[in-house]
Design a protein around this motif. Structure first.
Motif, PDB file in Angstrom:
ATOM      1  N   TRP A 104       1.040  -1.448  -0.420  1.00 60.10           N
ATOM      2  CA  TRP A 104      -0.138  -0.279  -0.132  1.00 60.10           C
ATOM      3  C   TRP A 104       0.523   1.668  -0.465  1.00 60.10           C
ATOM      4  O   TRP A 104       1.876   1.594   0.583  1.00 60.10           O
ATOM      5  CB  TRP A 104      -0.562   0.334   0.780  1.00 60.10           C
ATOM      6  N   PHE A 105       0.412   1.890  -0.685  1.00 56.48           N
ATOM      7  CA  PHE A 105       1.176   3.521  -0.632  1.00 56.48           C
ATOM      8  C   PHE A 105       0.098   4.527  -0.364  1.00 56.48           C
ATOM      9  O   PHE A 105      -1.191   4.465  -0.936  1.00 56.48           O
ATOM     10  CB  PHE A 105       1.975   3.405  -1.891  1.00 56.48           C
ATOM     11  N   ARG A 106       0.380   5.366  -0.672  1.00 56.24           N
ATOM     12  CA  ARG A 106      -0.295   6.967   0.032  1.00 56.24           C
ATOM     13  C   ARG A 106       0.131   7.706  -1.289  1.00 56.24           C
ATOM     14  O   ARG A 106       1.024   8.444  -1.169  1.00 56.24           O
ATOM     15  CB  ARG A 106      -0.577   6.774   1.217  1.00 56.24           C
ATOM     16  N   GLN A 107      -0.407   8.782  -1.282  1.00 57.44           N
ATOM     17  CA  GLN A 107      -0.003  10.028  -2.000  1.00 57.44           C
ATOM     18  C   GLN A 107      -0.588  11.548  -1.337  1.00 57.44           C
ATOM     19  O   GLN A 107      -2.299  11.484  -1.821  1.00 57.44           O
ATOM     20  CB  GLN A 107      -0.072  10.617  -3.572  1.00 57.44           C
ATOM     21  N   ALA A 108      -0.325  12.354  -0.669  1.00 53.03           N
ATOM     22  CA  ALA A 108      -1.262  13.149  -0.664  1.00 53.03           C
ATOM     23  C   ALA A 108      -1.187  14.792  -1.378  1.00 53.03           C
ATOM     24  O   ALA A 108      -0.087  14.263  -2.536  1.00 53.03           O
ATOM     25  CB  ALA A 108      -0.707  13.930   0.447  1.00 53.03           C
ATOM     26  N   PRO A 109      -1.523  15.615  -1.433  1.00 60.13           N
ATOM     27  CA  PRO A 109      -1.799  16.914  -3.000  1.00 60.13           C
ATOM     28  C   PRO A 109      -0.453  17.424  -2.576  1.00 60.13           C
ATOM     29  O   PRO A 109       0.402  18.060  -1.439  1.00 60.13           O
ATOM     30  CB  PRO A 109      -3.007  17.564  -1.880  1.00 60.13           C
ATOM     31  N   GLY A 110       0.263  16.871  -4.034  1.00 59.73           N
ATOM     32  CA  GLY A 110       1.255  18.360  -3.889  1.00 59.73           C
ATOM     33  C   GLY A 110       2.653  17.462  -3.648  1.00 59.73           C
ATOM     34  O   GLY A 110       4.175  17.801  -2.706  1.00 59.73           O
ATOM     35  N   LYS A 111       2.326  16.008  -2.698  1.00 65.54           N
ATOM     36  CA  LYS A 111       3.506  15.083  -2.386  1.00 65.54           C
ATOM     37  C   LYS A 111       4.045  14.335  -2.675  1.00 65.54           C
ATOM     38  O   LYS A 111       3.271  14.216  -3.771  1.00 65.54           O
ATOM     39  CB  LYS A 111       3.404  14.630  -0.311  1.00 65.54           C
ATOM     40  N   GLU A 112       4.594  13.810  -2.696  1.00 67.35           N
ATOM     41  CA  GLU A 112       5.102  12.642  -3.479  1.00 67.35           C
ATOM     42  C   GLU A 112       4.680  10.914  -3.224  1.00 67.35           C
ATOM     43  O   GLU A 112       4.118  11.284  -1.779  1.00 67.35           O
ATOM     44  CB  GLU A 112       7.361  11.949  -3.603  1.00 67.35           C
ATOM     45  N   ARG A 113       4.355  10.039  -3.934  1.00 66.83           N
ATOM     46  CA  ARG A 113       3.838   8.909  -3.236  1.00 66.83           C
ATOM     47  C   ARG A 113       4.708   8.831  -2.379  1.00 66.83           C
ATOM     48  O   ARG A 113       5.751   8.345  -3.312  1.00 66.83           O
ATOM     49  CB  ARG A 113       3.217   8.628  -4.246  1.00 66.83           C
ATOM     50  N   GLU A 114       3.618   7.811  -0.923  1.00 65.50           N
ATOM     51  CA  GLU A 114       4.841   6.980  -0.080  1.00 65.50           C
ATOM     52  C   GLU A 114       4.421   5.659   0.715  1.00 65.50           C
ATOM     53  O   GLU A 114       2.890   5.405  -0.333  1.00 65.50           O
ATOM     54  CB  GLU A 114       5.456   7.989   1.467  1.00 65.50           C
ATOM     55  N   PHE A 115       5.400   5.041   0.409  1.00 64.76           N
ATOM     56  CA  PHE A 115       5.521   3.453   1.412  1.00 64.76           C
ATOM     57  C   PHE A 115       4.080   3.946   2.467  1.00 64.76           C
ATOM     58  O   PHE A 115       4.708   4.185   3.283  1.00 64.76           O
ATOM     59  CB  PHE A 115       6.886   2.944   1.361  1.00 64.76           C
ATOM     60  N   VAL A 116       3.402   2.477   2.722  1.00 66.75           N
ATOM     61  CA  VAL A 116       2.664   2.903   3.655  1.00 66.75           C
ATOM     62  C   VAL A 116       3.322   0.718   4.527  1.00 66.75           C
ATOM     63  O   VAL A 116       3.131   1.218   5.682  1.00 66.75           O
ATOM     64  CB  VAL A 116       1.252   2.863   3.547  1.00 66.75           C
ATOM     65  N   ALA A 117       2.837   0.086   3.618  1.00 65.95           N
ATOM     66  CA  ALA A 117       3.136  -1.416   4.379  1.00 65.95           C
ATOM     67  C   ALA A 117       3.232  -2.478   2.816  1.00 65.95           C
ATOM     68  O   ALA A 117       2.935  -1.408   1.963  1.00 65.95           O
ATOM     69  CB  ALA A 117       1.626  -1.695   5.060  1.00 65.95           C
ATOM     70  N   ALA A 118       3.317  -3.309   3.533  1.00 64.50           N
ATOM     71  CA  ALA A 118       3.506  -4.379   2.829  1.00 64.50           C
ATOM     72  C   ALA A 118       3.735  -5.303   3.009  1.00 64.50           C
ATOM     73  O   ALA A 118       3.920  -5.563   4.430  1.00 64.50           O
ATOM     74  CB  ALA A 118       5.217  -4.278   1.521  1.00 64.50           C
ATOM     75  N   ILE A 119       3.350  -6.849   3.053  1.00 66.04           N
ATOM     76  CA  ILE A 119       3.054  -7.858   2.929  1.00 66.04           C
ATOM     77  C   ILE A 119       3.639  -9.391   1.810  1.00 66.04           C
ATOM     78  O   ILE A 119       3.528  -8.704   0.777  1.00 66.04           O
ATOM     79  CB  ILE A 119       1.734  -8.197   3.371  1.00 66.04           C
ATOM     80  N   SER A 120       4.120 -10.420   2.453  1.00 65.92           N
ATOM     81  CA  SER A 120       4.761 -10.785   1.548  1.00 65.92           C
ATOM     82  C   SER A 120       3.921 -11.587   1.028  1.00 65.92           C
ATOM     83  O   SER A 120       2.648 -11.920   1.948  1.00 65.92           O
ATOM     84  CB  SER A 120       5.910 -12.224   2.721  1.00 65.92           C
ATOM     85  N   TRP A 121       4.121 -13.106   0.126  1.00 66.32           N
ATOM     86  CA  TRP A 121       3.224 -13.572  -0.558  1.00 66.32           C
ATOM     87  C   TRP A 121       1.852 -14.170   0.273  1.00 66.32           C
ATOM     88  O   TRP A 121       0.960 -14.839   0.312  1.00 66.32           O
ATOM     89  CB  TRP A 121       4.258 -14.458  -1.690  1.00 66.32           C
ATOM     90  N   ASP A 122       2.515 -15.029   1.246  1.00 66.53           N
ATOM     91  CA  ASP A 122       1.899 -16.132   2.786  1.00 66.53           C
ATOM     92  C   ASP A 122       1.241 -15.140   3.748  1.00 66.53           C
ATOM     93  O   ASP A 122       1.223 -15.866   4.879  1.00 66.53           O
ATOM     94  CB  ASP A 122       3.245 -17.083   2.904  1.00 66.53           C
ATOM     95  N   GLY A 123       1.796 -13.669   3.499  1.00 72.95           N
ATOM     96  CA  GLY A 123       1.177 -13.377   4.671  1.00 72.95           C
ATOM     97  C   GLY A 123       2.388 -13.180   6.326  1.00 72.95           C
ATOM     98  O   GLY A 123       1.724 -12.703   7.258  1.00 72.95           O
ATOM     99  N   GLY A 124       3.295 -13.643   5.909  1.00 72.53           N
ATOM    100  CA  GLY A 124       3.974 -14.082   7.241  1.00 72.53           C
ATOM    101  C   GLY A 124       4.731 -12.709   7.728  1.00 72.53           C
ATOM    102  O   GLY A 124       5.403 -12.712   8.588  1.00 72.53           O
ATOM    103  N   SER A 125       5.214 -12.184   6.695  1.00 65.01           N
ATOM    104  CA  SER A 125       6.369 -11.495   6.882  1.00 65.01           C
ATOM    105  C   SER A 125       5.169  -9.828   6.750  1.00 65.01           C
ATOM    106  O   SER A 125       4.717  -9.812   5.722  1.00 65.01           O
ATOM    107  CB  SER A 125       7.654 -11.199   6.194  1.00 65.01           C
ATOM    108  N   THR A 126       5.474  -8.616   7.424  1.00 67.91           N
ATOM    109  CA  THR A 126       4.864  -6.928   6.833  1.00 67.91           C
ATOM    110  C   THR A 126       6.070  -5.881   7.574  1.00 67.91           C
ATOM    111  O   THR A 126       6.755  -6.208   8.392  1.00 67.91           O
ATOM    112  CB  THR A 126       3.716  -7.326   8.196  1.00 67.91           C
TER     113      THR A 126
END
Length: 124
Positions: A36-58
């Motif tokens: 998941w990423f997010r982008q606020a007005p006037g700002k660059e897109r930033e990383f929020v969260a990620a998850i591995s293929w099996d959900g075992g790592s976040t």
């Protein structure tokens, strides 16, 4: 090819919660990491969260750690972002992304597929 469709955005007061969903179709969902990423007005897109293929790592950005939780249901080909204790600075368009370089999870350029985004607005 992978198609991603986000849902669950909206307007919420500070301190409230929202849960975003991202439904995937196309390639085998359980074969790749999601983010998941997010982008606020006037700002660059930033990383929020990620998850591995099996959900075992976040993985989380420091700004959301302890407040947001990423999860996935491979049987439903869906990834979720539970957002609690929301703050006005969380206001942004939130994007779901798929199939990154696993060594560059924090870099939006490493993701091969993107959803259209869903607006999250947190009022003070």
């Amino acid at each position: 090819q992978v198609q991603l469709v986000e849902s669950g955005g909206g307007l919420v007061q500070a301190g409230g919660s929202l849960r975003l969903s991202c439904a995937a179709s196309g390639r085998t969902f359980s074969a790749y990491y999601m983010g998941w990423f997010r982008q606020a007005p006037g700002k660059e897109r930033e990383f929020v969260a990620a998850i591995s293929w099996d959900g075992g790592s976040t993985y989380y950005a420091d700004s959301v750690k302890g407040r947001f939780t990423i999860s996935r249901d491979n049987a439903k080909s869906t990834v979720y972002l539970q957002m609690n204790s929301l703050k006005p600075e969380d206001t942004a368009v939130y994007y779901c992304a798929a199939d990154p370089d696993e060594y560059r999870l924090y870099d939006s350029r490493s993701y091969n597929y993107w959803g259209q985004g869903t607006q999250v607005t947190v009022s003070s």
